[in-house]
Design a protein around this motif. Structure first.
Motif, PDB file in Angstrom:
ATOM      1  N   ALA A  27       8.486   0.503  -1.156  1.00 31.41           N
ATOM      2  CA  ALA A  27       9.360   0.513  -0.074  1.00 31.41           C
ATOM      3  C   ALA A  27       9.499   1.771   1.330  1.00 31.41           C
ATOM      4  CB  ALA A  27      10.888  -0.394   0.318  1.00 31.41           C
ATOM      5  N   GLY A  28       9.319   2.755   0.089  1.00 32.24           N
ATOM      6  CA  GLY A  28       9.522   4.371   1.110  1.00 32.24           C
ATOM      7  C   GLY A  28       7.902   4.474   1.789  1.00 32.24           C
ATOM      8  N   VAL A  29       6.728   3.836   1.772  1.00 30.73           N
ATOM      9  CA  VAL A  29       5.908   3.649   2.711  1.00 30.73           C
ATOM     10  C   VAL A  29       5.866   2.697   3.276  1.00 30.73           C
ATOM     11  CG1 VAL A  29       3.714   4.147   2.631  1.00 30.73           C
ATOM     12  CG2 VAL A  29       4.980   5.432   0.616  1.00 30.73           C
ATOM     13  N   LEU A  30       6.012   1.463   2.619  1.00 25.88           N
ATOM     14  CA  LEU A  30       5.511   0.409   3.525  1.00 25.88           C
ATOM     15  C   LEU A  30       7.174  -0.248   4.453  1.00 25.88           C
ATOM     16  CD1 LEU A  30       4.096  -1.669   0.491  1.00 25.88           C
ATOM     17  CD2 LEU A  30       3.289  -0.249   2.260  1.00 25.88           C
ATOM     18  N   GLY A  31       8.411   0.490   4.003  1.00 25.14           N
ATOM     19  CA  GLY A  31       9.340  -0.276   5.072  1.00 25.14           C
ATOM     20  C   GLY A  31       8.822   0.645   6.855  1.00 25.14           C
ATOM     21  N   GLY A  32       9.328  -0.531   6.883  1.00 24.59           N
ATOM     22  CA  GLY A  32       9.059  -0.289   8.807  1.00 24.59           C
ATOM     23  C   GLY A  32      10.760   0.557   9.546  1.00 24.59           C
ATOM     24  N   PRO A 234      -0.771  -5.480  -5.481  1.00 23.13           N
ATOM     25  CA  PRO A 234      -1.971  -4.590  -4.206  1.00 23.13           C
ATOM     26  C   PRO A 234      -1.270  -3.392  -4.279  1.00 23.13           C
ATOM     27  CG  PRO A 234      -0.051  -6.229  -3.815  1.00 23.13           C
ATOM     28  CD  PRO A 234      -0.511  -6.399  -5.359  1.00 23.13           C
ATOM     29  N   ILE A 235      -2.402  -2.653  -3.804  1.00 22.60           N
ATOM     30  CA  ILE A 235      -1.828  -1.444  -3.700  1.00 22.60           C
ATOM     31  C   ILE A 235      -2.663  -0.698  -2.335  1.00 22.60           C
ATOM     32  CG2 ILE A 235      -1.770   1.330  -4.315  1.00 22.60           C
ATOM     33  CD1 ILE A 235      -2.774   0.237  -7.012  1.00 22.60           C
ATOM     34  N   PRO A 236      -1.879  -0.779  -1.226  1.00 21.87           N
ATOM     35  CA  PRO A 236      -1.771   0.412   0.454  1.00 21.87           C
ATOM     36  C   PRO A 236      -2.507   1.386  -0.349  1.00 21.87           C
ATOM     37  CG  PRO A 236      -0.093  -0.943   0.343  1.00 21.87           C
ATOM     38  CD  PRO A 236      -0.308  -1.323  -1.009  1.00 21.87           C
ATOM     39  N   LEU A 237      -3.037   2.185   0.344  1.00 21.69           N
ATOM     40  CA  LEU A 237      -3.216   3.732   0.048  1.00 21.69           C
ATOM     41  C   LEU A 237      -2.647   4.567   1.247  1.00 21.69           C
ATOM     42  CD1 LEU A 237      -6.985   3.191  -1.625  1.00 21.69           C
ATOM     43  CD2 LEU A 237      -4.443   3.018  -3.123  1.00 21.69           C
ATOM     44  N   VAL A 238      -2.330   5.597   0.993  1.00 23.57           N
ATOM     45  CA  VAL A 238      -2.489   7.175   1.945  1.00 23.57           C
ATOM     46  C   VAL A 238      -3.813   7.705   2.014  1.00 23.57           C
ATOM     47  CG1 VAL A 238      -1.418   8.707   2.663  1.00 23.57           C
ATOM     48  CG2 VAL A 238      -0.058   6.560   1.715  1.00 23.57           C
ATOM     49  N   TYR A 279      -0.841  10.955  -9.509  1.00 20.10           N
ATOM     50  CA  TYR A 279      -0.266   9.552  -9.025  1.00 20.10           C
ATOM     51  C   TYR A 279      -1.390   9.308  -8.435  1.00 20.10           C
ATOM     52  CZ  TYR A 279       4.032  10.432 -12.099  1.00 20.10           C
ATOM     53  OH  TYR A 279       5.128   9.737 -12.493  1.00 20.10           O
ATOM     54  N   VAL A 280      -2.652  10.090  -8.171  1.00 18.67           N
ATOM     55  CA  VAL A 280      -3.468   9.598  -6.899  1.00 18.67           C
ATOM     56  C   VAL A 280      -4.403   9.303  -7.239  1.00 18.67           C
ATOM     57  CG1 VAL A 280      -2.314  12.038  -5.400  1.00 18.67           C
ATOM     58  CG2 VAL A 280      -4.176  11.605  -6.353  1.00 18.67           C
ATOM     59  N   SER A 287     -14.141  14.938  -2.450  1.00 19.41           N
ATOM     60  CA  SER A 287     -12.838  15.785  -2.250  1.00 19.41           C
ATOM     61  C   SER A 287     -11.264  14.776  -1.355  1.00 19.41           C
ATOM     62  CB  SER A 287     -12.990  16.482  -0.745  1.00 19.41           C
ATOM     63  OG  SER A 287     -13.269  15.876   0.350  1.00 19.41           O
ATOM     64  N   ILE A 288     -11.890  13.565  -0.718  1.00 19.93           N
ATOM     65  CA  ILE A 288     -10.502  12.650  -0.795  1.00 19.93           C
ATOM     66  C   ILE A 288      -9.889  12.325  -2.340  1.00 19.93           C
ATOM     67  CG2 ILE A 288     -12.358  10.599  -0.918  1.00 19.93           C
ATOM     68  CD1 ILE A 288     -11.281  10.032   1.369  1.00 19.93           C
ATOM     69  N   THR A 289      -9.131  12.571  -1.795  1.00 21.96           N
ATOM     70  CA  THR A 289      -8.076  10.901  -2.600  1.00 21.96           C
ATOM     71  C   THR A 289      -6.703  10.085  -2.094  1.00 21.96           C
ATOM     72  OG1 THR A 289      -5.942  12.968  -2.273  1.00 21.96           O
ATOM     73  CG2 THR A 289      -7.710  12.810  -4.828  1.00 21.96           C
ATOM     74  N   PHE A 290      -6.717   9.413  -2.793  1.00 20.02           N
ATOM     75  CA  PHE A 290      -5.474   8.329  -2.469  1.00 20.02           C
ATOM     76  C   PHE A 290      -4.378   8.461  -2.735  1.00 20.02           C
ATOM     77  CE2 PHE A 290     -10.008   7.325  -2.390  1.00 20.02           C
ATOM     78  CZ  PHE A 290     -10.172   7.194  -0.496  1.00 20.02           C
ATOM     79  N   LEU A 291      -3.245   8.295  -2.361  1.00 17.01           N
ATOM     80  CA  LEU A 291      -1.918   8.016  -2.879  1.00 17.01           C
ATOM     81  C   LEU A 291      -1.401   6.588  -2.433  1.00 17.01           C
ATOM     82  CD1 LEU A 291       0.583   9.389  -3.746  1.00 17.01           C
ATOM     83  CD2 LEU A 291       1.827   9.699  -1.328  1.00 17.01           C
ATOM     84  N   PRO A 292      -0.760   6.026  -3.870  1.00 13.44           N
ATOM     85  CA  PRO A 292      -1.017   5.085  -3.841  1.00 13.44           C
ATOM     86  C   PRO A 292       0.675   4.430  -3.502  1.00 13.44           C
ATOM     87  CG  PRO A 292      -1.834   5.528  -5.975  1.00 13.44           C
ATOM     88  CD  PRO A 292      -1.278   6.867  -4.820  1.00 13.44           C
TER      89      PRO A 292
END
Length: 545
Positions: A27-32, A234-238, A279-280, A287-292
């Protein structure tokens, strides 16, 4: 930074004297964000009073500093949230400028008033339906909506209100049947259950708990049986194109012209990686990483014999065109959004309450084995004491029922020097007590005392019991509000004596720089994306992540 929060929501504000941010997956990322429709807020007390689930108090082990001890961060509803509603949070003062974009937008209160107007119009039409022709009915409806309602709400809000209502008065009951004008509008944060059934993905298939792996922190467990090939999470990625963002540097401080302290790099020398690096998701050729950003997905641990794996999602919100975009271009304005998604799927049947594991990859495994060997050698050589200092998390568990110590008791048996006792304090909002008498602890009429803004250093002076055998305390509140009218009191806080403080109002925190977050040379490595699914092309830029 748009996906980071101030640390009050997790209780991490005492980790450093400098600036701290907190990542909250789910929710900290997906909360609108819509300042007119906020329906949820962080329940800070849930994190501050979290239970110690690790069962490793006093034990030195290689996992120290490798996982976060901040958890149970909880989002609570501020109102009844109907099915299909989007979760909206208050993003804080940093979004004040963006709030101007919502001027004239309908608020929750406006929608409630519109629903009341609809009910009254329906009642009116029903009452006089035998006396009105259809033409008269339509004329009255147009007058009530387009003239009266618009005038009452103001030109901008009124126009918005009129636009969402049906043209035909006979369709007004459909608005209420949909759950009200907000769900009916299908614009401001609402989706029908049919839409969710077709487009949504379940995020409640796993829950966190103490891992079955010794000293691994928490793990993810199946909330119900999951068949082979089924979705686990499901894991949306930053997406973060440059992994140097996790680098840590020695800092120096200075004061700005207003006297406020700020920090800056002492040099470009890298002295370590931030904890979030563990955690990424990453790959050794990129060089790219993704924050779940998946709910509870960051609790999924590694195993050489996994029962699940990572795959790229086939959901419409996953944009595979990102695969052919050079990492540096992923920061362009039209790509600053959650455009990528992976899914954890079961590779064998997973039973209810069984822990979920994936394979973190050969690079992670090698790095962990090297870290464990180095750690054990330090213990063997006496560089690391096998008896680990108790942390605030351990003490909060021990003192959940155990009484806090008086000054006399502390002389014989002090608390560990690496922790400090704090107290949630709000004093009764009435006249000052008579001279020499203490203030009385109280809870506010609105909101809660258990908020980070009310947590202060304190000293227990006395302890007693009330008529119901509840423990109470008299404290010295050492960090009270500064008297802003006293020019000589700009840097010194006031001191108060507060009585009748309940046991539940106390909390231990780790002193600056003493928690497991500050362990010397902790384990740091990203979670590996399997080479077989990592895209060929510009992402493989041969930079070590």
């Amino acid at each position: 930074e748009q996906y980071m929060w101030t640390p009050d929501s997790s209780g991490g504000q005492f980790e450093s004297a400098g600036r701290i941010v907190t990542n909250i997956a789910g929710a900290g990322v997906l909360g609108g964000w819509n300042p007119t429709l906020i329906n949820s807020d962080w329940n800070q007390s849930a994190s501050y009073f979290r239970r110690d689930v690790y069962d490793d108090a006093g034990v030195a082990h290689p996992g120290r500093g490798a996982y976060s001890t901040y958890y149970n961060v909880t989002l609570s509803a501020l109102e009844n949230i109907v099915p299909g509603s989007e979760i909206f949070l208050d993003y804080g003062g940093n979004y004040e400028e963006e709030s101007k974009d919502f001027e004239g937008a309908l608020t929750k209160s406006d929608y409630e008033k519109i629903d009341l107007v609809i009910k009254r119009i329906i009642n009116f039409m029903d009452k006089y339906k035998e006396e009105m022709t259809n033409e008269a009915k339509q004329d009255i409806y147009d007058f009530l909506v387009k003239d009266v309602l618009k005038a009452a709400a103001g030109s901008e809000k009124g126009a918005n209100a009129v636009a969402l209502l049906p043209q035909d008065p006979d369709e007004l009951p459909d608005v209420l049947a949909a759950g009200g004008s907000l769900p009916y509008s299908k614009e401001d944060g609402f989706r029908t259950l049919d839409w969710l059934e077709e487009n949504g993905l379940c995020v409640d298939l796993i829950y966190p708990g103490k891992s079955t792996i010794p000293h691994a922190g928490q793990g993810a467990f199946a909330t119900r049986a999951i068949s082979k090939g089924g979705l686990v999470s499901p894991i949306p990625l930053v997406h973060l194109p440059d992994s140097s963002i996790y680098d840590m540097h020695e800092l120096e401080s200075d004061e700005d012209p207003d006297g406020d302290l700020f920090y800056y790099r002492a040099s470009e020398q890298v002295i370590g990686k931030q904890l979030i690096y563990n955690y990424v998701l990453g790959h050794p050729e990129s060089s790219i990483t993704f924050l779940p950003a998946g709910s509870a997905s960051t609790y999924i641990n590694h195993s050489p014999e996994p029962n699940a794996k990572l795959v790229w999602s086939e959901h419409p919100n996953h944009d595979s065109e990102f695969f052919s975009t050079p990492p540096e271009q992923l920061l362009e304005e039209d790509r600053i959004h959650l455009g990528l998604m992976v899914e954890v799927v079961a590779i064998k049947d997973i039973a209810k309450d069984e822990e979920v594991f994936i394979d973190y990859g050969p690079e992670w495994t090698k790095a962990w084995e090297e870290h464990v060997a180095k750690w054990n050698k330090k213990v063997e050589d006496g560089y690391i004491d096998p008896v680990w200092p108790l942390r605030a998390l351990n003490l909060n568990e021990q003192y959940r029922e155990k009484p806090f110590k008086t000054p006399e008791e502390l002389e014989d048996d002090p608390y560990p020097e690496n922790v400090q006792l704090k107290c949630y304090v709000v004093v009764a909002d009435d006249e000052e007590p008579p001279q020499g008498q203490p203030h009385q602890w109280s809870e506010p009429d609105k909101g809660t005392v258990y908020d980070g803004e009310n947590l202060f250093d304190c000293t227990v002076l006395e302890r007693g019991k009330d008529d119901y055998d509840n423990t109470w305390y008299k404290i010295k509140w050492e960090d009270g509000p500064v008297d802003e009218d006293d020019e000589d009191d700009e840097e010194e806080s006031n001191e108060y004596i507060v009585d009748n403080v309940p046991h539940r109002a106390f909390l231990f925190t780790d002193k600056l720089g003493t928690s497991d977050m500050h362990v010397e040379d902790p384990f740091r490595h990203y979670i590996g994306i399997p080479d077989g699914i990592f895209p060929q092309g510009p992402w493989r830029n041969n930079a070590a992540s």
